[in-house]
Design a protein around this motif. Structure first.
Motif, PDB file in Angstrom:
ATOM      1  N   LEU A 272      -7.274   8.613   5.946  1.00  0.00           N
ATOM      2  CA  LEU A 272      -7.993   7.363   5.685  1.00  0.00           C
ATOM      3  C   LEU A 272      -7.019   6.192   5.620  1.00  0.00           C
ATOM      4  CD1 LEU A 272     -10.455   8.495   2.863  1.00  0.00           C
ATOM      5  CD2 LEU A 272     -11.017   8.029   5.262  1.00  0.00           C
ATOM      6  N   PRO A 273      -7.524   4.961   5.807  1.00  0.00           N
ATOM      7  CA  PRO A 273      -6.655   3.790   5.585  1.00  0.00           C
ATOM      8  C   PRO A 273      -6.036   3.817   4.192  1.00  0.00           C
ATOM      9  CG  PRO A 273      -8.673   3.126   6.676  1.00  0.00           C
ATOM     10  CD  PRO A 273      -8.847   4.575   6.306  1.00  0.00           C
ATOM     11  N   LEU A 274      -4.888   3.206   4.063  1.00  0.00           N
ATOM     12  CA  LEU A 274      -4.168   3.186   2.799  1.00  0.00           C
ATOM     13  C   LEU A 274      -4.943   2.391   1.759  1.00  0.00           C
ATOM     14  CD1 LEU A 274      -0.660   2.350   4.295  1.00  0.00           C
ATOM     15  CD2 LEU A 274      -1.547   4.619   3.726  1.00  0.00           C
ATOM     16  N   GLY A 275      -5.078   2.963   0.554  1.00  0.00           N
ATOM     17  CA  GLY A 275      -5.713   2.258  -0.548  1.00  0.00           C
ATOM     18  C   GLY A 275      -7.195   2.510  -0.697  1.00  0.00           C
TER      19      GLY A 275
ATOM     20  N   ASP B  99       9.714  14.588   6.755  1.00  0.00           N
ATOM     21  CA  ASP B  99       8.272  14.765   6.592  1.00  0.00           C
ATOM     22  C   ASP B  99       7.654  13.452   6.129  1.00  0.00           C
ATOM     23  OD1 ASP B  99       5.691  15.455   6.069  1.00  0.00           O
ATOM     24  OD2 ASP B  99       6.139  17.044   4.639  1.00  0.00           O
ATOM     25  N   GLN B 100       7.046  12.707   7.072  1.00  0.00           N
ATOM     26  CA  GLN B 100       6.527  11.397   6.706  1.00  0.00           C
ATOM     27  C   GLN B 100       5.135  11.448   6.088  1.00  0.00           C
ATOM     28  OE1 GLN B 100       6.619   9.113  10.294  1.00  0.00           O
ATOM     29  NE2 GLN B 100       5.179  10.405  11.348  1.00  0.00           N
ATOM     30  N   SER B 101       4.516  12.641   6.005  1.00  0.00           N
ATOM     31  CA  SER B 101       3.244  12.735   5.298  1.00  0.00           C
ATOM     32  C   SER B 101       3.438  12.423   3.813  1.00  0.00           C
ATOM     33  CB  SER B 101       2.616  14.119   5.484  1.00  0.00           C
ATOM     34  OG  SER B 101       3.442  15.135   4.957  1.00  0.00           O
ATOM     35  N   ARG B 102       4.604  12.757   3.267  1.00  0.00           N
ATOM     36  CA  ARG B 102       4.924  12.388   1.888  1.00  0.00           C
ATOM     37  C   ARG B 102       5.014  10.869   1.758  1.00  0.00           C
ATOM     38  NH1 ARG B 102      10.287  14.923   0.156  1.00  0.00           N
ATOM     39  NH2 ARG B 102       9.756  13.754  -1.732  1.00  0.00           N
ATOM     40  N   PHE B 103       5.627  10.249   2.747  1.00  0.00           N
ATOM     41  CA  PHE B 103       5.734   8.793   2.784  1.00  0.00           C
ATOM     42  C   PHE B 103       4.345   8.163   2.826  1.00  0.00           C
ATOM     43  CE2 PHE B 103       6.743   5.097   5.820  1.00  0.00           C
ATOM     44  CZ  PHE B 103       6.920   4.206   4.783  1.00  0.00           C
ATOM     45  N   ALA B 104       3.459   8.726   3.653  1.00  0.00           N
ATOM     46  CA  ALA B 104       2.094   8.194   3.768  1.00  0.00           C
ATOM     47  C   ALA B 104       1.345   8.320   2.445  1.00  0.00           C
ATOM     48  CB  ALA B 104       1.343   8.922   4.876  1.00  0.00           C
ATOM     49  N   ARG B 105       1.505   9.436   1.761  1.00  0.00           N
ATOM     50  CA  ARG B 105       0.817   9.613   0.476  1.00  0.00           C
ATOM     51  C   ARG B 105       1.338   8.625  -0.562  1.00  0.00           C
ATOM     52  NH1 ARG B 105       1.374  15.135   1.942  1.00  0.00           N
ATOM     53  NH2 ARG B 105       3.153  15.420   0.533  1.00  0.00           N
ATOM     54  N   ALA B 106       2.645   8.366  -0.528  1.00  0.00           N
ATOM     55  CA  ALA B 106       3.224   7.395  -1.461  1.00  0.00           C
ATOM     56  C   ALA B 106       2.725   5.984  -1.148  1.00  0.00           C
ATOM     57  CB  ALA B 106       4.751   7.448  -1.393  1.00  0.00           C
ATOM     58  N   LEU B 107       2.588   5.661   0.124  1.00  0.00           N
ATOM     59  CA  LEU B 107       2.046   4.365   0.514  1.00  0.00           C
ATOM     60  C   LEU B 107       0.605   4.220   0.049  1.00  0.00           C
ATOM     61  CD1 LEU B 107       3.314   3.779   4.180  1.00  0.00           C
ATOM     62  CD2 LEU B 107       3.778   2.339   2.190  1.00  0.00           C
TER      63      LEU B 107
ATOM     64  N   PHE C 286      -0.870   1.304  -2.455  1.00  0.00           N
ATOM     65  CA  PHE C 286      -1.956   0.381  -2.119  1.00  0.00           C
ATOM     66  C   PHE C 286      -3.142   0.562  -3.066  1.00  0.00           C
ATOM     67  CE2 PHE C 286       0.339  -0.528   1.722  1.00  0.00           C
ATOM     68  CZ  PHE C 286      -0.156  -1.749   2.159  1.00  0.00           C
ATOM     69  N   SER C 287      -3.378   1.794  -3.508  1.00  0.00           N
ATOM     70  CA  SER C 287      -4.506   2.052  -4.408  1.00  0.00           C
ATOM     71  C   SER C 287      -4.326   1.386  -5.762  1.00  0.00           C
ATOM     72  CB  SER C 287      -4.669   3.564  -4.611  1.00  0.00           C
ATOM     73  OG  SER C 287      -4.971   4.208  -3.386  1.00  0.00           O
ATOM     74  N   GLN C 288      -3.109   1.047  -6.112  1.00  0.00           N
ATOM     75  CA  GLN C 288      -2.818   0.422  -7.404  1.00  0.00           C
ATOM     76  C   GLN C 288      -2.821  -1.104  -7.331  1.00  0.00           C
ATOM     77  OE1 GLN C 288       0.972   2.269  -8.180  1.00  0.00           O
ATOM     78  NE2 GLN C 288       0.056   4.110  -9.063  1.00  0.00           N
ATOM     79  N   GLN C 289      -3.254  -1.673  -6.185  1.00  0.00           N
ATOM     80  CA  GLN C 289      -3.151  -3.127  -6.001  1.00  0.00           C
ATOM     81  C   GLN C 289      -4.525  -3.792  -5.860  1.00  0.00           C
ATOM     82  OE1 GLN C 289       0.040  -4.538  -3.372  1.00  0.00           O
ATOM     83  NE2 GLN C 289       0.793  -2.431  -3.242  1.00  0.00           N
ATOM     84  N   ASN C 290      -5.443  -3.472  -6.748  1.00  0.00           N
ATOM     85  CA  ASN C 290      -6.712  -4.193  -6.889  1.00  0.00           C
ATOM     86  C   ASN C 290      -7.495  -4.350  -5.588  1.00  0.00           C
ATOM     87  OD1 ASN C 290      -6.246  -4.663  -9.665  1.00  0.00           O
ATOM     88  ND2 ASN C 290      -4.969  -6.431  -9.174  1.00  0.00           N
ATOM     89  N   GLY C 291      -7.824  -3.223  -4.982  1.00  0.00           N
ATOM     90  CA  GLY C 291      -8.687  -3.253  -3.815  1.00  0.00           C
ATOM     91  C   GLY C 291      -7.993  -3.558  -2.500  1.00  0.00           C
TER      92      GLY C 291
ATOM     93  N   SER D 177      -5.346  -5.981   4.667  1.00  0.00           N
ATOM     94  CA  SER D 177      -6.572  -6.756   4.422  1.00  0.00           C
ATOM     95  C   SER D 177      -6.287  -7.915   3.482  1.00  0.00           C
ATOM     96  CB  SER D 177      -7.649  -5.864   3.793  1.00  0.00           C
ATOM     97  OG  SER D 177      -7.192  -5.377   2.537  1.00  0.00           O
ATOM     98  N   GLY D 178      -5.626  -8.927   3.970  1.00  0.00           N
ATOM     99  CA  GLY D 178      -5.302 -10.058   3.112  1.00  0.00           C
ATOM    100  C   GLY D 178      -4.385 -11.031   3.821  1.00  0.00           C
ATOM    101  N   HIS D 179      -4.001 -12.072   3.109  1.00  0.00           N
ATOM    102  CA  HIS D 179      -3.129 -13.095   3.670  1.00  0.00           C
ATOM    103  C   HIS D 179      -2.202 -13.612   2.574  1.00  0.00           C
ATOM    104  CE1 HIS D 179      -5.446 -13.292   7.411  1.00  0.00           C
ATOM    105  NE2 HIS D 179      -6.539 -13.253   6.661  1.00  0.00           N
ATOM    106  N   GLY D 180      -1.191 -14.360   3.009  1.00  0.00           N
ATOM    107  CA  GLY D 180      -0.313 -15.054   2.067  1.00  0.00           C
ATOM    108  C   GLY D 180       0.478 -14.133   1.161  1.00  0.00           C
TER     109      GLY D 180
END
Length: 308
Positions: free
Chosen positions: A193-196, A115-123, A127-132, A90-93
């Motif tokens: 849910l979507p990341l972040g 086990d990529q569910s760990r990868f998904a949780r880390a992602l 994303f949750s730490q990047q201001n929305g 959800s963004g550009h640039g």
């Protein structure tokens, strides 16, 4: 413990890289072991990994050189786990560039993790730490020893699967016929849910056995947001009808042919968003056998003695 001499590792690595380069020039772009390839720039072409021919196409909206869709392909140290990621940010640039860099770093961190569910949780945490900032994403790990595609979906459009046995197309999710579900012993509340959006969030995954000739298609939501000449939203039904009109025997041109079919049935000359697709054509090939020198470099990379 005996330590691998770094100078010797560097020499061996240079020799292996040289041989890999020669092989790539002879047979096209190959993803090497411990490599993460991709980004968010315009690209159309083929990459080769164990078990699959992979066709990637990304056209950023309005002809820009970079867009909001991020695509990556990675190959583990032994060539047994190939991972594919398609994310719609959800963004550009610079926002997308930063997200792409973070995603690439996590691809490297989890490159040898089945086990990529760990990868998904880390992602999701990243994303949750990047201001929305948030993104939908589809993660697919191909496990070469058993010919399984392991799929984890974070709010992204469902992938399409073409079965060579039944010769038909369908959408894939954890309820699809023939998939192997992962047991979730501690999943509570909402998931996938979507990341972040919410951290922490649980992510489920399921596995699909692939037959030689099967296709697995990952795509951006631009393919679903088309409106027909009647003005009605295209949606999943429209996309499924369109892909059924395209020859599944030509995976290299599936994206181009599908776009032509879609545009011929709409009032548009191009789609109104970034248009990205990853087509996996399962060829059932085995990972290449590694010689002593290649194994030495792989071991050194896993131990952190040389850069991956």
């Amino acid at each position: 413990m005996t330590r691998f001499p770094e100078q010797k590792v560097a020499i061996v690595q240079a020799e292996v890289d040289s041989s890999l380069t020669a092989a790539q020039e002879a047979s096209g772009r190959r993803i090497a072991c411990m490599e993460v390839w991709g980004g968010h720039s315009s690209f159309t072409g083929e990459v080769s990994v164990p078990g699959n021919d992979v066709f990637v196409g990304c056209d950023p909206h309005t002809g820009d050189s970079h867009g909001g869709d991020i695509y990556y392909v990675s190959n583990c140290a032994a060539g047994l786990i190939t991972r594919f990621v398609l994310a719609d940010v959800s963004g550009h640039g610079s926002v997308v560039a930063e997200a792409a860099s973070g995603l690439r770093d996590l691809m490297r961190r989890f490159i040898n993790t089945p086990d990529q569910s760990r990868f998904a949780r880390a992602l999701n945490k990243s994303f949750s730490q990047q201001n929305g900032l948030f993104a939908t994403a589809i993660l697919v790990s191909y496990f070469a020893p058993s010919d399984h595609a392991i799929i984890c979906n974070a709010g992204h459009p469902r992938p399409l699967h073409y079965s060579v046995a039944s010769q038909d197309w369908r959408y894939l999710d954890h309820e699809s016929l023939g998939v192997v579900k992962q047991t979730q012993s501690r999943a509570v509340g909402v998931s996938n849910l979507p990341l972040g959006v919410i951290s922490p969030t649980q992510y489920e995954q399921f596995a699909l056995p692939l037959e030689k000739g099967d296709l697995l298609v990952l795509y951006s939501d631009a393919f679903l947001e088309v409106r027909g000449t009647d003005g009605k939203p295209w949606g999943e039904d429209g996309l499924l009808q369109a892909v059924c009109k395209v020859a599944a025997t030509d995976p290299a041109n599936l994206r181009r042919n599908l776009l032509q079919t879609i545009l011929s049935e709409s009032d548009k000359t191009r789609l109104d968003d970034d248009v990205t697709m990853i087509v996996l054509h399962h060829n059932a090939s085995d990972p290449p056998r590694q010689g002593l020198r290649e194994r030495a470099v792989v071991l050194a990379r896993m131990l952190g003695l040389v850069a991956s």
